[in-house]
Design a protein around this motif. Sequence first.
Motif, short mmCIF file in Angstrom:
data_model
loop_
_atom_site.label_atom_id
_atom_site.label_comp_id
_atom_site.label_asym_id
_atom_site.label_seq_id
_atom_site.Cartn_x
_atom_site.Cartn_y
_atom_site.Cartn_z
N TYR A 174 14.38 16.58 5.37
CA TYR A 174 14.16 17.78 6.17
C TYR A 174 14.43 17.47 7.65
O TYR A 174 13.95 16.49 8.20
CB TYR A 174 12.70 18.21 5.99
CG TYR A 174 12.31 19.52 6.64
CD1 TYR A 174 12.67 20.73 6.08
CD2 TYR A 174 11.55 19.54 7.80
CE1 TYR A 174 12.29 21.94 6.65
CE2 TYR A 174 11.17 20.73 8.39
CZ TYR A 174 11.54 21.93 7.80
OH TYR A 174 11.15 23.12 8.38
N PRO B 155 10.67 22.63 3.03
CA PRO B 155 11.88 21.82 2.78
C PRO B 155 12.66 22.28 1.55
O PRO B 155 13.89 22.28 1.58
CB PRO B 155 11.31 20.41 2.59
CG PRO B 155 10.08 20.39 3.45
CD PRO B 155 9.50 21.77 3.30
N THR C 242 14.18 23.05 12.33
CA THR C 242 13.58 22.04 11.44
C THR C 242 13.29 20.73 12.17
O THR C 242 12.35 20.02 11.83
CB THR C 242 14.49 21.76 10.23
OG1 THR C 242 15.77 21.29 10.69
CG2 THR C 242 14.69 23.01 9.39
#
Length: 498
Positions: A156, A204, A172
Amino acid sequence: MKVAGYIRVSTNKEGQKESPENQKQLILNFLAENQYDLYDFYMDVETGTTDKREGLKKLIRDAENKQFDIIVAKELSRLGRNVELLYQLKRIAETKGVRLITLDGRVDTQDISKQTMFGLYAWVYESESQRISDRIKSVFHMKCKSGKFMGSIPPYGYKLQDGKLIIRDDYTVEVVREIFNKYLEGWGHDKIARYLTKKQVPTPAQVAGKSNAGLYWQGTTIKKILSNPHYMGDLVQNRETSTNITNKKRKVNTQNEWIIVPNTHEPIISREVFEQAQKLLESKARRGKGRTKAPKHLFTNILYCADCGASMWYRHNRKGYICGNYAKHGNIACSHHAIKEQQLIETILTDLKSIYESFERLDTENQIKNKVHELQKKNAVRLQTIEKQIQKQMDLKRNALQKFINGDISKEDYHDFVSMVQDKLQQLEMEKSTIKKAMVDSQSTTDLSTIRKQLDEFLSFKTLTTEMVLRFIERIEVDNNQNVKIHYKFAPIECVKV
């Protein structure tokens, strides 16, 4: 003579598309030449080193039940490349009187002159598979050491470009930094997960586009991010492997077996911050060791939230239960409602006493029998649904395996997916077992005198025990207004306002 034909290919790749048909035709020719009857074909698309093959499992079950007289395969390697597995098949054939033949002429369990060579062929096939596996691992290790990311889904906050991890140009990256910052500020895994869920930050799995992606962040996901060294710029792979070609169980490798290539990509978290997080994780883990397991409370695994369907969790500070979804994810998942354990006890005892007194009515026994009959029908329908769901999960596993064989997904993603499917299968099997037990138990609940006698015995103690709950109650539901619905194993739902 009835013949079972076994067919196996390792993959569905282009070079082997005709292999199943070729194997089938060879077996059919054998039947015609010897005037044998075909019992059935058993087929697998799977490596020969494992016994986790549905076709093979069914072949073994049917052999043990003596459903056929002969097992025929093109060659011994079609049945397996595992010495232990092949000897297991040989033992089953011998003890059940089933003949085992391979069409290359090397194996026939009724031919004494060929029995001595069985072990040699089995060893040769397993050794060949081990050599192939070793070559694949060698290539994998070489690519890892070159700094190439071998997974199909990047961590992620990163994207994959030409085998390298590149920082994404979106939110992110800041989410990862916020997770580390809040953890070092003293926030726990679940608290961070609830915070991100409340902010409606995509998980994620959602960012990766997984079809089974959940709506909420989980504490385990937060912990996985906090312990991932990729975030400080190091590439760390080979953290787990299969034991060997004949044992597919995954083992966690020690750190000296990891393949670590430092500074392969741009870090999201500084090395200092990452190491601080690791020390805190280790400290918390040490504090958790040696703790006694939390005791199960009276309504654990039987009390559910009527609004969202989640289990309700006991909280000592409330002396009662709250919705598990609310406890884990906050009010974005469900409302903040609770019920005292003592309130539930009093409600159920009062209700059971009322039911006991109602037994004086003449039509009660017939009513109970009708209710049990209705419940049995519902349970039978649910069992059919569960069987279909189990079959669907098995199909998903087979599809995942094929994607792994074709190279469409990485080994890590394949094992993660299989682990998730196994958990789902375990849940389904547990529910299946529970329903079957309930169907058996409910047969006895139609005996009115037995129920009356048991209630009389239990109620004399003037308290609610675990035994009473398990004997009489199927499920309890509590909604936001503290309405309680009690699903009895022998009676209709009673709804009581607390």
